[in-house]
Design a protein around this motif. Structure first.
Motif, PDB file in Angstrom:
ATOM      1  N   PHE A   1     125.845  43.079  18.446  1.00  0.00           N
ATOM      2  CA  PHE A   1     127.165  43.257  19.048  1.00  0.00           C
ATOM      3  C   PHE A   1     127.213  44.415  20.037  1.00  0.00           C
ATOM      4  O   PHE A   1     128.007  44.397  20.980  1.00  0.00           O
ATOM      5  N   SER A   2     126.389  45.440  19.835  1.00  0.00           N
ATOM      6  CA  SER A   2     126.340  46.534  20.805  1.00  0.00           C
ATOM      7  C   SER A   2     125.874  46.008  22.162  1.00  0.00           C
ATOM      8  O   SER A   2     126.461  46.314  23.203  1.00  0.00           O
ATOM      9  N   LEU A   3     124.822  45.196  22.149  1.00  0.00           N
ATOM     10  CA  LEU A   3     124.343  44.593  23.395  1.00  0.00           C
ATOM     11  C   LEU A   3     125.360  43.596  23.942  1.00  0.00           C
ATOM     12  O   LEU A   3     125.515  43.464  25.164  1.00  0.00           O
ATOM     13  N   LEU A   4     126.064  42.902  23.060  1.00  0.00           N
ATOM     14  CA  LEU A   4     127.099  41.968  23.506  1.00  0.00           C
ATOM     15  C   LEU A   4     128.162  42.702  24.317  1.00  0.00           C
ATOM     16  O   LEU A   4     128.594  42.230  25.377  1.00  0.00           O
ATOM     17  N   TYR A   5     128.592  43.860  23.822  1.00  0.00           N
ATOM     18  CA  TYR A   5     129.539  44.681  24.585  1.00  0.00           C
ATOM     19  C   TYR A   5     128.941  45.038  25.946  1.00  0.00           C
ATOM     20  O   TYR A   5     129.581  44.888  26.988  1.00  0.00           O
ATOM     21  N   HIS A   6     127.700  45.517  25.928  1.00  0.00           N
ATOM     22  CA  HIS A   6     127.047  45.988  27.152  1.00  0.00           C
ATOM     23  C   HIS A   6     126.941  44.882  28.191  1.00  0.00           C
ATOM     24  O   HIS A   6     127.293  45.069  29.368  1.00  0.00           O
ATOM     25  N   GLN A   7     126.467  43.716  27.786  1.00  0.00           N
ATOM     26  CA  GLN A   7     126.281  42.631  28.746  1.00  0.00           C
ATOM     27  C   GLN A   7     127.620  42.039  29.203  1.00  0.00           C
ATOM     28  O   GLN A   7     127.750  41.597  30.343  1.00  0.00           O
ATOM     29  N   THR A   8     128.614  42.053  28.335  1.00  0.00           N
ATOM     30  CA  THR A   8     129.948  41.603  28.738  1.00  0.00           C
ATOM     31  C   THR A   8     130.490  42.491  29.853  1.00  0.00           C
ATOM     32  O   THR A   8     130.989  42.001  30.880  1.00  0.00           O
TER      33      THR A   8
END
Length: 735
Positions: free
Chosen positions: A423-430
């Motif tokens: 989810f941390s990467l999900l935030y970043h890529q979003t």
């Protein structure tokens, strides 16, 4: 003759090979040429360090773009470290100089004017870090087709490093986002010296391309001779890991372990690996002090991520010079594939965290001689007879032996564990996709983000929950037509250069003297404070809080400084092998006298207190210790289980320990015969990892977890950082 892949290489490459005195191509290079020239598949090269992987990847790929020049960058090389890119750049620049094929570097230390030259004429080879590639995706969106449209090859170095980290999932996302700009899918070439699961690595390299991956037979370190030695010292200081450790023990003598390292590396070209930056700084300060007293030259250096790029590159040049000795203490920054041909010896201070790390570090030496040499040096306070059992076990020494034996006996390397909740990467890529695209509808944003392979397990419900939370905290803003853009707070984060990295970076204060940058530290010091950095001690003369900078001048002496940062997980198989060592009679040939004596002591103690029959030991009254012999993830699960479920049922409190070796706690029950089976039963009663998460808990392990809603933070903890199933399986063996 025409069947020999050598003759398919471009003429200037053949001349380069002859000029470097090669008699023939190595097996891995022959196989790589055949795969590149005769197939259209991806390729994974996994062989030992100094086996010629880099040339195996680049020689045929460069031939292809030289014979058929693409209309953009032809080869994109992605490396995990600036030092590795700098090293590869020098090697490629020499090779390509005569062919008029440009090679470009792109990372934070590369001057802006050189980057502008590449943007004007994108061609040849581009070497880049994931962070700089993220910057291009955000800031150069309109130019990406011109830069990468005719890309032929993507070379990913140190694949095992990327596979096991958030950065690897970032790279997967980046390549899939770049995909819409490619005229055709580029072929991928993965390089690694330490892979435990080739099938998993092939799947990672293949990604969403649908192109098969060919992996030539690997040889690893099997053709190299290994020269290993493990030594141990008792430290006269009662607390040798203290950050206020004195320069030397009472009586004016130097610390025995430091004196030993000095003697073993005197006049050599050696690398000393430490597990922490403060250890590297303190050791080099000690070696400099010993050299001054002994009247020998000072050729001691420090290399880690907090040292400035200029000083790191200077140290790298010194290390590579075959005409002068150098001894450099380093952390992970020199673990990977930088070519140090003249290096004679590797020293490891305490144990590495993994077999993979051991092999990477071992592979730094013996590139020219064919003999990889590594010396492990351990030290600890001399234990007194009244110490509890868990403080009498030489954990780090056992870990080094276990890691060595797992490789020698089984050629085992840690498997890469999947992450189910990135989810941390999900935030970043979003945020990155919105920054590069501008306004998008929620549906369009979901389509662009959730179709990226790292997020295949993310549900639409979880993504909607994330978007709702980001709107609430002003990281996103909803337009009148329902579209989403970056919010005011989101703009502040994305427009900061630190956003490009997905790993934690706590080093923020720049340290300078009157002429140059020395490096960076984690906290703003006061005037007059002293800082150990880049192998010297500096006194702060001026502090500039707004600029997050301090001015310093060099002073004599040595001291400790703590750089915060997470440790690394240790696999359960390593802990199991450590326990087995205690009940063997084998006297491993590489154990030196001090290490052999210490192991004999530990084995005798383990038999006396029946470490093979019990995991729970009573210390005094209500105080207990559990030595579960399990890896970091299972240990973390056990610690939470005792804390959350053991309070009410067993009266467990005051839990502490040294992960993953032991846990200390207090409990109401004072009978070992009753408490041990009760603890085991408690472990077996748990149903799901979510039971081990406090409903009000915030979990902030990854860089962007702090921007997630609490429920998603808890999901990260339960799914990626706990493993109840493994713990329960291991607990079945507890007596």
């Amino acid at each position: 003759m025409s069947n020999n892949p050598f003759y398919k290489l471009s003429g200037f490459i053949q001349e380069w090979i002859f000029s470097h005195g090669w008699d023939e191509l190595r097996d891995i290079q022959i196989e790589a040429c055949r795969i590149i020239f005769e197939t259209d598949k991806h390729m994974l090269l996994s062989t030992g360090t100094a086996s010629g992987k880099t040339e195996a990847a680049f020689l045929p790929a460069i031939t292809e773009i030289y014979e058929n020049p693409p209309a953009s960058i032809g080869i994109l090389y992605i490396g995990p470290l600036k030092a590795l890119i700098n090293d590869q750049f020098q090697r490629l620049e020499e090779l390509l100089d005569a062919a008029d094929v440009p090679v470009w570097r792109w990372h934070g230390d590369v001057p802006r004017n050189l980057k502008q030259k590449m943007l004007k004429h994108p061609s040849g080879v581009l070497q880049i870090t994931p962070e700089s590639l993220e910057s291009l995706l955000i800031n150069k969106t309109v130019e990406l087709r011109r830069i990468f449209g005719d890309l032929q090859f993507i070379v990913i170095d140190e694949v095992h490093v990327f596979m096991s980290s958030e950065r690897g999932r970032q790279v997967q996302s980046q390549l899939e986002r770049l995909g819409k700009y490619f005229m055709k899918e580029p072929r991928r070439i993965g390089l690694s010296a330490t892979l435990g699961d080739y099938q998993l690595a092939e799947q990672w390299l293949q990604g969403a391309t649908g192109i098969d991956v060919i992996t030539p037979a690997a040889r690893g370190l099997r053709n190299k001779r290994l020269k290993l030695a493990v030594e141990h010292f008792f430290h006269p200081n009662p607390n040798p890991t203290s950050f206020t450790e004195p320069a030397r023990p009472s009586g004016g003598k130097f610390l025995p372990a430091h004196q030993y390292v000095y003697e073993q590396t005197l006049g050599t070209s050696s690398l000393i690996f430490t597990n922490r930056r403060d250890e590297a700084e303190f050791l080099v300060a000690s070696l400099k002090e010993i050299a001054r007293k002994q009247g020998t030259p000072d050729y001691y250096y420090v290399h880690h991520g907090a040292v400035s790029g200029e000083l790191r590159e200077s140290t790298e040049s010194i290390i590579k010079d075959p005409n002068q000795p150098s001894v450099t203490a380093a952390t992970l920054t020199l673990e990977l594939g930088i070519d140090i041909g003249s290096l004679e010896r590797i020293v490891q201070l305490h144990s590495p965290f993994s077999v993979s790390s051991f092999l990477q570090r071992l592979g730094r030496s013996g590139r020219r001689t064919g003999v990889s040499e590594m010396l492990f040096v351990h030290y600890e306070p001399e234990p007194s007879e009244n110490k509890p059992i868990h403080e009498l076990i030489p954990w780090q020494l056992l870990q080094s032996i276990a890691i060595i034996q797992l490789y020698l006996e089984e050629r085992w390397i840690e498997p890469i564990l999947p992450h189910e909740a990135p989810f941390s990467l999900l935030y970043h890529q979003t945020m990155s996709i919105l920054a590069s695209s501008g306004e998008l509808s929620p549906a369009a944003l979901a389509q662009r983000v959730l179709t990226l392979s790292p997020f295949k397990n993310i549900s639409m419900a979880d993504f909607k929950q994330l978007l709702k939370h980001l709107l609430e905290i002003d990281h996103l803003e909803r337009m009148e037509d329902g579209g989403l853009i970056l919010g005011i707070e989101g703009e502040k984060i994305v427009r900061n250069f630190r956003f490009y990295a997905v790993f934690q970076d706590s080093v923020e204060i720049t340290v300078k003297d009157t002429t140059r940058e020395i490096g960076r530290i984690a906290h703003l010091p006061n005037t007059g404070e002293r800082i150990p950095l880049a192998g010297f001690v500096w006194e702060v003369t001026d502090v500039y809080p707004e600029q997050k900078a301090v001015l310093v001048e060099k002073v004599a002496g040595k001291m400790r400084y703590f750089w915060p940062g997470p440790g690394m997980d240790i696999h359960t198989k390593v802990l199991k092998r450590m326990r087995k060592i205690l009940f063997e009679d084998t006297r491993y040939k590489y154990l030196q006298p001090g290490a052999l004596k210490r192991i004999d002591q530990a084995r005798k103690l383990a038999r006396i207190v029946h470490v093979d029959k019990h995991v729970l030991f009573q210390l005094a009254g209500k105080k207990w210790c559990i030595m579960p012999w399990i890896g970091s993830i299972a240990y973390r699960t056990l610690q939470r289980l005792l804390d959350i479920m053991g309070k009410d049922s067993l009266g467990i409190s005051r839990i502490s320990g040294w992960a993953p070796y032991y846990l200390r706690f207090e409990a109401d029950d004072q009978e070992p015969e009753r408490l041990e089976p009760l603890v085991k039963a408690l472990v077996m009663q748990a149903n799901t990892p979510r039971e081990l998460v406090d409903p009000d808990e915030q979990f902030l392990m990854n860089k962007y977890d702090k921007y997630l809603p609490k429920l998603l933070q808890q999901k990260v903890l339960a799914e990626d950082y706990l493993d109840l199933e493994e713990l329960q399986q291991l607990a079945k063996d507890w007596k």
